[in-house]
Design a protein around this motif. Sequence first.
Motif, PDB file in Angstrom:
ATOM      1  N   LEU A 146     -17.448  -1.984  -9.372  1.00 35.43           N
ATOM      2  CA  LEU A 146     -18.455  -1.357  -8.506  1.00 35.43           C
ATOM      3  C   LEU A 146     -18.179  -1.693  -7.049  1.00 35.43           C
ATOM      4  O   LEU A 146     -18.286  -0.834  -6.156  1.00 35.43           O
ATOM      5  CB  LEU A 146     -19.860  -1.834  -8.896  1.00 35.43           C
ATOM      6  CG  LEU A 146     -20.399  -1.381 -10.255  1.00 35.43           C
ATOM      7  CD1 LEU A 146     -21.742  -2.056 -10.551  1.00 35.43           C
ATOM      8  CD2 LEU A 146     -20.564   0.131 -10.310  1.00 35.43           C
ATOM      9  N   ASN A 152     -21.267   4.055  -8.220  1.00 33.41           N
ATOM     10  CA  ASN A 152     -22.466   3.490  -8.832  1.00 33.41           C
ATOM     11  C   ASN A 152     -22.713   4.026 -10.248  1.00 33.41           C
ATOM     12  O   ASN A 152     -23.848   4.275 -10.630  1.00 33.41           O
ATOM     13  CB  ASN A 152     -23.686   3.787  -7.945  1.00 33.41           C
ATOM     14  CG  ASN A 152     -24.812   2.812  -8.218  1.00 33.41           C
ATOM     15  OD1 ASN A 152     -24.564   1.660  -8.583  1.00 33.41           O
ATOM     16  ND2 ASN A 152     -26.045   3.258  -8.053  1.00 33.41           N
ATOM     17  N   THR A 177     -27.733   1.084 -11.308  1.00 38.08           N
ATOM     18  CA  THR A 177     -26.465   1.703 -11.704  1.00 38.08           C
ATOM     19  C   THR A 177     -26.628   2.478 -13.010  1.00 38.08           C
ATOM     20  O   THR A 177     -27.190   1.962 -13.967  1.00 38.08           O
ATOM     21  CB  THR A 177     -25.387   0.621 -11.895  1.00 38.08           C
ATOM     22  OG1 THR A 177     -25.220  -0.069 -10.659  1.00 38.08           O
ATOM     23  CG2 THR A 177     -24.065   1.231 -12.317  1.00 38.08           C
TER      24      THR A 177
END
Length: 466
Positions: A146, A152, A177
Amino acid sequence: MRYLPNSMRDREEMLGTLGYSSIEDLFSQIPEQIRLRGRLDLPGPLSEQEVLEFFKQAASHSTREYASLLGAGAYSHFRPAAVDALLSRGEFFTAYTPYQAELAQGTLQAMFEFQTLIAQLTGMEVSNASLYDGSTATTEAVLMALRLTRRNRVVASRTLHPEYREVMATYLRHLGTEAVEIPYSASGQIDLAALEAALSKETAAVVVQSPNFLGVIERFTEIAEVVHRSGALMVVTINEPLSLAVVNPPAEADIICGEAQSFGVPVAFGGPYVGFLATREKFVRQMPGRLVGQTTDTQGRRGFVLTLATREQHIRREKATSNICTNQSLCALAATIYLCLLGKQGLRALAEHNLAKAHYAASQLATVPGASIPFAAPFFNEFVVKAPGNAEVLLQDLRQENILGGVNLERFYPELSDHLLVCVTETVNKSALDRMVRTYQKFSGQKQARAAAPSGVSHPVGQEKA
């Protein structure tokens, strides 16, 4: 057995110090329904020697010599006595990195060698000094992806260890997320078409396990081609790293992580075990945990230094990549000793031993009427078998034969009712495997006999009740 000579006066003093007036008051937080009000079912009175003998006999009821076919993320392997002997040396009695790290050159050297061995096994350029366990290592790999991609969204195979998926979901839930699961195909491998359809420009990482939770080895090249086309990173989790001695490591992966318990850490050690994480050098700045490096001092002597430390203890909090990534130094040392004792040839021989036994067991089970091996993809030392009837009843029958017959997959995959995940390592001998097959055959025969019995007859012909 320790003798604790507490008098009534001693107890009153202790209760007073804690702010309680009685034993009842001390235990008031324990729910009433689970308190024992009667006397323990113990014989007596007994002498001290008789008490010791009583407990030895009681313990023997729970220490039968079982052949274990359990795996599912924790694997039973033979551990050379030298592992514990070296691990018990006083200078290694810490699970943590020393805070004045360079003063403990022996500890740093052990971490450096652990990193070197993991990098060699995985084929990656750099490894950290270990993490809590496989579940947190997998999650740390996802968090790393990430950060690297600034995206995301995470896509994970449904054949990733179910408990790893839960840990990952717990972390991601509070980051906002999106997490997506990809089903498995008829072969037991990830469904490539579903994977391709699930990817988007926001996908940061695709997480696959190999061998996966169903024991199947994944197709890394095809998966990597699909993943990298979308700009995402490929994270591969490995629960049974012994497989890397006979299976090519996933060179196409960007991050390889997993659990190294198989290397010298007993199944019943408790937790955490020993997670590992390896990656490419260009990603090292976002790698969680610690990295030990090798250098030379002003006199040219070899030494070791804590090269990278990403916790807030060492750097500014806002720059820390992870604040819950302490390394498991003692367990990592056990893995290091184990790997060094076996060496490359020994590790490969052990892996081939596992491979041969597991495939022998699978081939024998496939001949039992009503049983089958549902997934055709290659496997290492773990596979799924469809039981010839109720899986829980079969497991009970196997326990009567001193065999722990595997994991009932219905717990994690409702569609796989009456399917068992069976693991065969070098700790299970051939006679135990043959005994397992005979138990399957007997179980299958009883089921067929019940099915063939006329309506209203509950017992097989020839075994009529008196």
